[in-house]
Design an enzyme around this catalytic site. Structure first.
Site, short mmCIF file in Angstrom:
data_model
loop_
_atom_site.label_atom_id
_atom_site.label_comp_id
_atom_site.label_asym_id
_atom_site.label_seq_id
_atom_site.Cartn_x
_atom_site.Cartn_y
_atom_site.Cartn_z
N TYR A 123 0.79 -1.23 0.00
CA TYR A 123 0.00 0.00 0.00
C TYR A 123 0.82 1.28 0.00
CZ TYR A 123 -3.95 -3.07 0.62
OH TYR A 123 -4.90 -4.05 0.42
N PHE A 409 -9.83 -4.88 11.92
CA PHE A 409 -11.15 -4.56 11.37
C PHE A 409 -11.23 -5.04 9.92
CE2 PHE A 409 -8.33 -0.84 11.26
CZ PHE A 409 -8.27 -0.55 9.91
#
Length: 409
Positions: A123, A409
């Site tokens: 990323y 998450f």
């Protein structure tokens, strides 16, 4: 071959999530766990890439409020469930999803995007920097002792069913961890996450166990863990797998760790996710026998540089002009004057001469105060253009406590 990127329809969730499971090894999640993720998924924040009727790419985000230095909470998108089918790699699908997602987050007015990465190198090219780290510890409890400060003997420990102790644990979590930079405020539904107990997550251990720490009848700490029995020819060699442990005061925290390291028939205690400044490191008698390792955790990207930098406070007064590079989100590129201090901050466009030059990735890494600008400069990733600006900005960006992501998450 033509693919189509579109928002997720609720009716498509099973196929969409099934593609995600396949991309991460093809093992279906436990029904209880799958059901929770379905309920937490926000379709209007989720996208899929389709090749005909086949889903070949997934991405979503949760709407969070993220704790930042100074004790405030800033709107942030928790990027999640990102995958590309193995049959469709290297066709620009991930880039198209990141492009669509960041454009959408900008439209929502969310100044931050955060994620955890299966592979940390993925990323950076989209502007995410490693903003928090986590400790893994594996304590040789047969040889390591835990020191406890005064007050620990007044603490009562008792087992409770995890569900019965959930409300007290959540209250303690909010008081002790919820304001630490990097922690997302739990919106309704998320309090169920730490209670998930699929057999696949126990690593051969017991069902989830919970111990409350009480003083004068009030819950002041807790630990949730699995006990994994094991026997060798020499005798018992079980292990304790800690899920989470929190306490409202030092003596209670020490008492909980002393309990964990003294459980009968066990010789090791392991926790995979503690903050890098965890007091545990100062409680153990021999840190060399605690198997301490550090790894990346939360990756952060400013979606709107001005709004993001103006939303947190700074340790000392600061006035610095940043020359920011951001090829993927060009609206952030250029010069920004950041002024602020412990009481608040503002970050606006400027034509003044820059003091520091860096990319949005470095801003993301430094944003929560756990990675210093000086350290990034030492790696050649931040350039000082005015003498003294680097040290002053690095001090201002810091945090009194290490940022930490307490759960995924």
């Amino acid at each position: 071959m033509t693919t189509q990127l579109r928002p997720l329809a609720r009716s498509e969730w099973d196929r969409w999530f099934g593609r995600l499971e396949l991309a991460f090894g093809g093992v279906a999640q436990d029904p209880e766990e799958r059901r929770l993720w379905e309920e937490l998924t926000e379709p209007d924040r989720s996208i899929g890439v389709w090749d005909g009727d086949e889903c070949v790419g997934t991405a979503g985000s949760f709407g969070f409020r993220l704790a930042v230095p100074g004790g405030g909470h800033v709107p942030a998108a928790g990027v999640t469930m990102v995958s590309v089918a193995a049959t469709h790699r290297r066709r620009g699908i991930l880039t198209s999803m990141m492009r669509s997602q960041l454009d959408g987050l900008r439209g929502r007015g969310e100044p931050l995007a955060v994620l955890t990465a299966s592979e940390p190198e993925i990323y950076g090219r989209f502007g995410y920097g490693t903003a928090t780290h986590q400790l893994t510890v594996e304590i040789d409890s047969s040889r390591v002792r835990v020191a406890v400060p005064p007050g620990a003997e007044d603490v009562r420990l008792r087992f409770v069913p995890p569900g019965d102790g959930a409300a007290a644990c959540e209250r303690i979590y909010r008081a002790t961890t919820g304001s630490r930079p990097g922690a997302p405020a739990r919106s309704p539904g998320w309090e169920r996450l730490p209670l998930l107990d699929p057999p696949s997550g126990r690593e051969g251990g017991s069902p989830l166990l919970c111990v409350l720490a009480e003083r004068a009848g009030e819950a002041v700490g807790y630990v949730r863990f699995h006990n994994r029995p094991h026997w060798t020819a020499e005798g018992p060699a079980g292990s304790v797998l800690v899920r989470d442990v929190e306490a409202a005061e030092p003596a209670v925290y020490a008492a909980l760790w002393r309990f964990l390291c003294g459980i009968d028939l066990t010789t090791s205690v392991r926790s995979r996710n503690r903050p890098v400044d965890d007091p545990l490191l100062h409680l153990v008698s021999d840190v060399r026998r605690c198997g301490v390792r550090v790894r990346d955790s939360l990756h952060l990207r400013p979606v709107e540089v001005g709004a993001a930098l103006g939303a947190r406070t700074y340790q000392v007064p600061l006035d610095v002009v940043l020359d920011v590079e951001d090829a993927f989100c060009p609206w952030n590129a250029g010069r920004w004057r950041l002024t602020g201090g412990p009481g608040g901050a503002a970050c606006v466009r400027t034509g003044d001469a820059p003091d520091l030059a860096l990319s949005v990735r470095e801003l993301g890494a430094a944003y929560l105060g756990g990675v210093s600008l000086v350290s990034l400069a030492g790696a050649g990733r931040v350039r000082e253009l005015r003498g003294g600006a680097l040290g002053a900005a690095s001090l201002a960006f810091g945090s009194a406590v290490a940022p930490w992501l307490p759960h995924g998450f």
